[in-house]
Design a protein around this motif. Structure first.
Motif, PDB file in Angstrom:
ATOM      1  N   TRP A  66       0.454  -1.247   0.160  1.00 15.62           N
ATOM      2  CA  TRP A  66      -0.099  -0.454   0.419  1.00 15.62           C
ATOM      3  C   TRP A  66       0.613   1.344   0.528  1.00 15.62           C
ATOM      4  N   GLY A  67       1.785   1.115   0.820  1.00 13.61           N
ATOM      5  CA  GLY A  67       3.237   2.275   0.784  1.00 13.61           C
ATOM      6  C   GLY A  67       3.693   2.825  -0.675  1.00 13.61           C
ATOM      7  N   GLY A  68       3.749   1.522  -0.957  1.00 12.61           N
ATOM      8  CA  GLY A  68       4.624   1.904  -2.467  1.00 12.61           C
ATOM      9  C   GLY A  68       3.484   2.250  -3.531  1.00 12.61           C
ATOM     10  N   GLU A  69       2.833   2.061  -3.334  1.00 13.61           N
ATOM     11  CA  GLU A  69       1.522   2.336  -4.145  1.00 13.61           C
ATOM     12  C   GLU A  69       1.323   4.046  -4.521  1.00 13.61           C
ATOM     13  N   TRP A  70       0.651   4.149  -2.823  1.00 14.24           N
ATOM     14  CA  TRP A  70       1.120   5.103  -2.707  1.00 14.24           C
ATOM     15  C   TRP A  70       1.458   6.483  -3.187  1.00 14.24           C
ATOM     16  N   LEU A  93      10.117   9.142  -4.091  1.00 13.99           N
ATOM     17  CA  LEU A  93       9.479   8.119  -6.142  1.00 13.99           C
ATOM     18  C   LEU A  93       9.971   7.475  -5.522  1.00 13.99           C
ATOM     19  N   ALA A  94      11.493   7.225  -5.962  1.00 17.17           N
ATOM     20  CA  ALA A  94      12.304   6.073  -6.386  1.00 17.17           C
ATOM     21  C   ALA A  94      11.519   4.879  -5.138  1.00 17.17           C
ATOM     22  N   HIS A 129       6.814  -1.109  -4.879  1.00 22.91           N
ATOM     23  CA  HIS A 129       6.254  -1.540  -5.279  1.00 22.91           C
ATOM     24  C   HIS A 129       6.362  -2.703  -6.426  1.00 22.91           C
ATOM     25  N   THR A 130       7.663  -2.399  -6.927  1.00 20.60           N
ATOM     26  CA  THR A 130       8.723  -3.916  -7.919  1.00 20.60           C
ATOM     27  C   THR A 130       9.052  -5.180  -6.550  1.00 20.60           C
ATOM     28  N   GLU A 131      10.071  -4.762  -5.121  1.00 22.26           N
ATOM     29  CA  GLU A 131      10.576  -6.123  -4.660  1.00 22.26           C
ATOM     30  C   GLU A 131       9.070  -6.591  -3.690  1.00 22.26           C
TER      31      GLU A 131
END
Length: 420
Positions: free
Chosen positions: A128-132, A330-331, A337-339
């Motif tokens: 959720w944090g990565g998507e946000w 953003l990074a 999101h990917t890992e």
């Protein structure tokens, strides 16, 4: 959004709710007035039109229902008409007890290990944090807020506390990360995916450049180490042959299938594998890491880096900090999101934090909530609560008027049918 903007937005929402509450109060009170007018009109004319008795019964019961529900709703927040009637003004008289009950309810129903663990498993905090964070508008908004708070916080908070805390976190993280396996992963990332060829070519280029730039020095060393009876021109020829031979070997090593190149690649890959799994190398890596972490020179350099970083952050312009933070966020969001492995680790850390930090202190959190509620101004609490739920409670008055009228109508009808 700035703090002033947030306050203005909250005030605007409160104004809207106050207007809606006032409108519903007017409707509920107006309905009571209508019932009273209908009751009076029906009472004056029921001699001429007997069927108006049903209308009067409906209006009379509606007034009773409206008054009863007005009393009940008002008694929640204050004393009706200011009269000291028992069991009225429920919230003002029981504010502290309500706060304690609220704290206990949250502690026992929301902050237990089972509830937190189950909720965190469903939520997947890292995903959720990565998507946000990977959405630019979210990263930009968070970066702006952090950039506005960071310089002020650094100036206000004790410098020693910040430095010691950062050092403690860094030291704990460094001790927890295995040195040799981590080095293996870094080397593998550099060596694999085609980077090994480019790295090897770079090394060959550097050696060739060094030989070309130090040809005279090589020749001088050969002459120095040669036999004294050897003619100088022979030493010069030998040095040139050595240099030319090395240059030719380096040129041949540019071929991807050169044996030396293949052997070196295999040796490096074997070393990467040993770093990850060889117990002796892992133990030596940990020993070297601990010796490095205990070196006073490293601590001194880290202290200097921290002081420079703190100075730069304290004096840097907010837009510049915000821009850098936005890029970092953003990074971070893209990485989360990917890992999937990172997501799994962070989710597990969140559950461990919930189990070991939040859940054992749930009663302290509940007590804190009770203290906060107890410290609130009584009138302010009543006004805020009434603003939040008062509109819905006015519907109770409306419903009470209509339902009361219908019940009165039914009772009156039955009395007429049964001649009671």
């Amino acid at each position: 959004m700035t703090a002033a903007a947030l306050v203005a937005a909250a005030g605007s929402r409160d104004d809207l709710k106050a207007r809606e509450l006032k409108r519903m109060q007017t409707i509920a009170t107006g309905l009571l007035v209508v019932m009273a007018m209908v009751f009076v009109a029906a009472s004056l004319a029921d001699d001429r039109w007997p069927w108006l008795g049903y209308v009067r019964a409906f209006a009379e019961a509606g007034m009773v229902g409206a008054c009863a529900d007005w009393f009940a709703v008002t008694a929640i927040f204050r004393r009706p008409l200011g009269l000291p009637i028992p069991h009225t003004g429920i919230i003002p008289r029981n504010k502290d007890r309500i706060g304690q009950a609220l704290g206990d309810f949250i502690a026992n129903n929301f902050l237990t290990v089972d509830v937190l663990d189950s909720r965190l498993k469903q939520l997947e905090v890292a995903r959720w944090g990565g998507e946000w964070l990977r959405q630019p508008r979210h990263a930009r908004r968070l970066a702006r807020r952090l950039s506005g708070l960071l310089p002020g916080a650094l100036r206000v908070l004790p410098k020693d506390m910040l430095r010691d805390t950062a050092a403690s976190i860094g030291m704990t993280a460094a001790k927890a990360i295995p040195a040799a396996p981590t080095a293996s992963k870094i080397l593998a990332a550099v060596w694999n995916e085609g980077r090994s060829q480019a790295l090897f070519d770079w090394g060959v280029d550097q050696l060739a450049t060094y030989l070309a730039e130090h040809e005279e020095e090589i020749a001088a060393n050969v002459e120095t180490r040669s036999w004294k009876w050897m003619p100088k021109f022979v030493d010069r020829i030998i040095a040139e042959k050595i240099t030319a031979g090395l240059g030719q070997v380096l040129e041949e090593m540019r071929a991807p299938d050169h044996p030396w190149r293949l052997e070196l690649g295999a040796a490096i890959e074997a070393f990467i594998e040993r770093l990850a799994h060889d117990p002796d190398l892992i133990a030596k890596g940990e020993e070297l890491k601990l010796r490095l972490l205990q070196d006073p020179r490293l601590h001194e350099q880290a202290r200097g880096v921290w002081n420079e970083l703190e100075t730069r952050l304290s004096t840097a312009e907010s837009p510049l900090i915000a821009e850098r933070l936005e890029q970092m966020l953003l990074a971070l969001g893209e990485w989360l999101h990917t890992e999937e492995s990172a997501q799994a680790r962070l989710n597990e850390w969140a559950r461990i934090l919930a189990r070991q930090v939040i859940a054992p202190r749930r009663h302290e959190i509940g007590g804190f909530i009770a203290q906060v509620v107890a410290s609130w101004d009584t009138k302010g609490v009543v006004d805020k609560l009434e603003l939040q739920v008062g509109k819905d409670l006015q519907y109770i008055r409306v419903n009470g008027t209509i339902v009361g009228g219908l019940v009165g109508l039914v009772i009156y009808t039955l009395s007429q049918v049964l001649n009671l």
